[in-house]
Design an enzyme around this catalytic site. Sequence first.
Site, mmCIF file in Angstrom:
data_model
loop_
_atom_site.group_PDB
_atom_site.id
_atom_site.type_symbol
_atom_site.label_atom_id
_atom_site.label_comp_id
_atom_site.label_asym_id
_atom_site.label_seq_id
_atom_site.Cartn_x
_atom_site.Cartn_y
_atom_site.Cartn_z
ATOM 1 N N LYS A 190 0.850 -1.211 0.000
ATOM 2 C CA LYS A 190 0.000 0.000 0.000
ATOM 3 C C LYS A 190 0.880 1.254 0.000
ATOM 4 O O LYS A 190 1.559 1.547 0.978
ATOM 5 C CB LYS A 190 -0.914 0.048 1.219
ATOM 6 C CG LYS A 190 -1.932 1.180 1.061
ATOM 7 C CD LYS A 190 -2.505 1.714 2.351
ATOM 8 C CE LYS A 190 -1.813 2.916 2.908
ATOM 9 N NZ LYS A 190 -1.936 4.169 2.152
ATOM 10 N N GLY A 242 7.322 4.631 7.837
ATOM 11 C CA GLY A 242 6.475 5.803 8.032
ATOM 12 C C GLY A 242 6.789 6.456 9.357
ATOM 13 O O GLY A 242 7.899 6.325 9.873
ATOM 14 N N SER A 243 5.799 7.127 9.906
ATOM 15 C CA SER A 243 6.032 7.888 11.129
ATOM 16 C C SER A 243 6.106 6.981 12.359
ATOM 17 O O SER A 243 5.529 5.892 12.386
ATOM 18 C CB SER A 243 4.910 8.905 11.312
ATOM 19 O OG SER A 243 3.687 8.230 11.399
ATOM 20 N N GLU A 245 4.695 7.563 15.108
ATOM 21 C CA GLU A 245 3.341 7.512 15.681
ATOM 22 C C GLU A 245 2.544 6.327 15.114
ATOM 23 O O GLU A 245 1.998 5.512 15.867
ATOM 24 C CB GLU A 245 2.675 8.840 15.312
ATOM 25 C CG GLU A 245 1.362 9.118 15.942
ATOM 26 C CD GLU A 245 0.720 10.338 15.269
ATOM 27 O OE1 GLU A 245 1.412 11.080 14.549
ATOM 28 O OE2 GLU A 245 -0.498 10.492 15.448
ATOM 29 N N GLU A 264 10.478 0.908 9.903
ATOM 30 C CA GLU A 264 11.459 1.951 9.571
ATOM 31 C C GLU A 264 10.751 3.268 9.852
ATOM 32 O O GLU A 264 9.843 3.643 9.116
ATOM 33 C CB GLU A 264 11.835 1.890 8.085
ATOM 34 C CG GLU A 264 12.406 0.564 7.625
ATOM 35 C CD GLU A 264 13.907 0.489 7.808
ATOM 36 O OE1 GLU A 264 14.484 1.410 8.410
ATOM 37 O OE2 GLU A 264 14.491 -0.512 7.366
ATOM 38 N N CYS A 298 13.829 10.638 5.994
ATOM 39 C CA CYS A 298 13.805 10.144 7.373
ATOM 40 C C CYS A 298 15.164 10.277 8.036
ATOM 41 O O CYS A 298 15.260 10.524 9.226
ATOM 42 C CB CYS A 298 13.359 8.700 7.376
ATOM 43 S SG CYS A 298 14.300 7.704 6.221
ATOM 44 N N GLU A 396 10.989 15.628 14.844
ATOM 45 C CA GLU A 396 11.219 15.495 13.409
ATOM 46 C C GLU A 396 10.340 16.503 12.666
ATOM 47 O O GLU A 396 9.131 16.537 12.867
ATOM 48 C CB GLU A 396 10.862 14.077 12.956
ATOM 49 C CG GLU A 396 11.172 13.852 11.489
ATOM 50 C CD GLU A 396 10.774 12.462 11.010
ATOM 51 O OE1 GLU A 396 9.687 11.990 11.361
ATOM 52 O OE2 GLU A 396 11.564 11.862 10.269
#
Length: 488
Positions: A190, A242-243, A245, A264, A298, A396
């Site tokens: 996705k 991704g994040s 969170e 990651e 990142c 970030e």
Amino acid sequence: MTIATQDTSTEWDYSPALDSTKVTIEQKNKLYIGGKFVSPRSRAWFATTNPATEKKLADIARAGKADVNAAVFAAKTALPKWSRLSGSERAKYLYRIARRIQERAREFAILETMDGGKPIKESRDVDIPLVAQHFFYYAGWADKLAYAFPGASSSPVGVCAQIIPWNFPLLMASWKLAPALACGNTCVLKPAETTSLTALRLAEVFQEVGLPDGVANIITGEGDTGRFLAEHKAVHKVAFTGSTEVGKLLMRQTAGTGKKRTLELGGKSANIIFADAAIDQAVEGIISGIYFNQGHVCCAGSRLFVEESILEEVIHKLTRRLGSLRVGDPLDKNTDLGAVNSKEQLKTIERYIRCGVEEGAELHQTNTSRLPKKGNWCNPCFFTDVQPSHTIAREEIFGPVLSVMTFRTPEEAIARANNSPYGLAAGVWTNKGAKIFEVAKKLDAGIVWCNTYNKFDAASPFGGFKESGFGREGGVHGLRPYVRLGGV
Ligand code: NAP
Ligand code: MG
């Protein structure tokens, strides 16, 4: 002495200009499930726009639960045959994919730039070549897994759910798909909602090379699509970039399910410049460390630690170099910084810049490129007088915003660099080899670049410590998340 001169009679063939490559974009996109492009059962679509012009590019299908089910079912159905195929047969498909990506490289680069906003010189010279390199590299491993894990037998994990972000859309897709397929797994990928177009075009490549139906499925959609996919009972492995969170959320959602996981996540990486470094070279490293891809990286070197005695010189050179960066049309091959990926991300970056000023740091926005009226633009900038407690030094930002701080001794540099919940990357600049090793081994970072920054290679493992996640992608290490090991 004879000096060879260039034969002026030679006629040089130039590559055609980028804009002579015609890229057609499907207006209403489908999902790629079981080897076919199919309309979403959800009957829902959303728009993807060009962040540089704010013009709509196409409608993207929003996969719902039924679509996720169909994609996972297709991957599950394809698994037995694909995993039993010999490694050398799987490799043939991966080599074909790599070659076809090279053949269609310009089209991929233009599409990546239009959909995501990154400068064409980056998508053309960095992203797409690395995508092809990843498929080539893991094609090479497909029939050599016994050498990757000596003394153990390896078998595929099964159906892999792979969820990726918007900053390196096709590159992240290749980091996920290439090792998974090489090891005999089947996948459902996705992409992020703002950058689905190149992943869908990759699905065309899968069709062109005859990749067996269901081996790799591409489903587009929003956060919920990713959640349904990661939670699906028939999924054996979740690979997420991704994040932090969302990474934490996924850990909670998949806890106790027995699914293998790799994450990651975000970063707040330190770039450390010692007084004995080649300063001009280091300034170039700072620039590529934080302003590459508008800071949507990142592993961006977003915290700069400069040895106190050279602060003035570094600031002077950085200011001058910053002023020479060109911000603007991402399709122009001279552009250094393109468009910020989305309005939301632009607002986030602007909020952090305001916060930096409010908390007392000094803003240097010396690049005064005239920006187009439409589009998401952010001039690159840096802050001095930054305290470690400042929000801009801790969180970030994911934009072209650098926090400059100082240190006096290597010990202080290491302590300050490690003072972060993240641990993705770091840079060390010095002309002393011994110092490089001494400092690099004490940094809590998955990747440490020495006298360079933001260099990637398919053979080199990439991944983080602490809240930057776990697991490695790239290199022989990148195979490990996609196999189960048994004794021989
Ligand atoms: P994100 O919001 O976490 O989204 C990443 C992906 O997860 C997207 O495809 C997103 O879909 C999907 N998603 C969102 N909510 C979900 C949920 N509840 N369950 C499952 N999937 C969900 O991150 P982003 O804003 O796209 O990317 C920026 C972040 O990625 C930064 O923090 C950056 O540091 C990190 N990053 C890390 C690496 C690395 O290798 N360590 C590399 C690149 C980026 P939607 O797009 O539809 O929301
Ligand atoms: Mg877009």
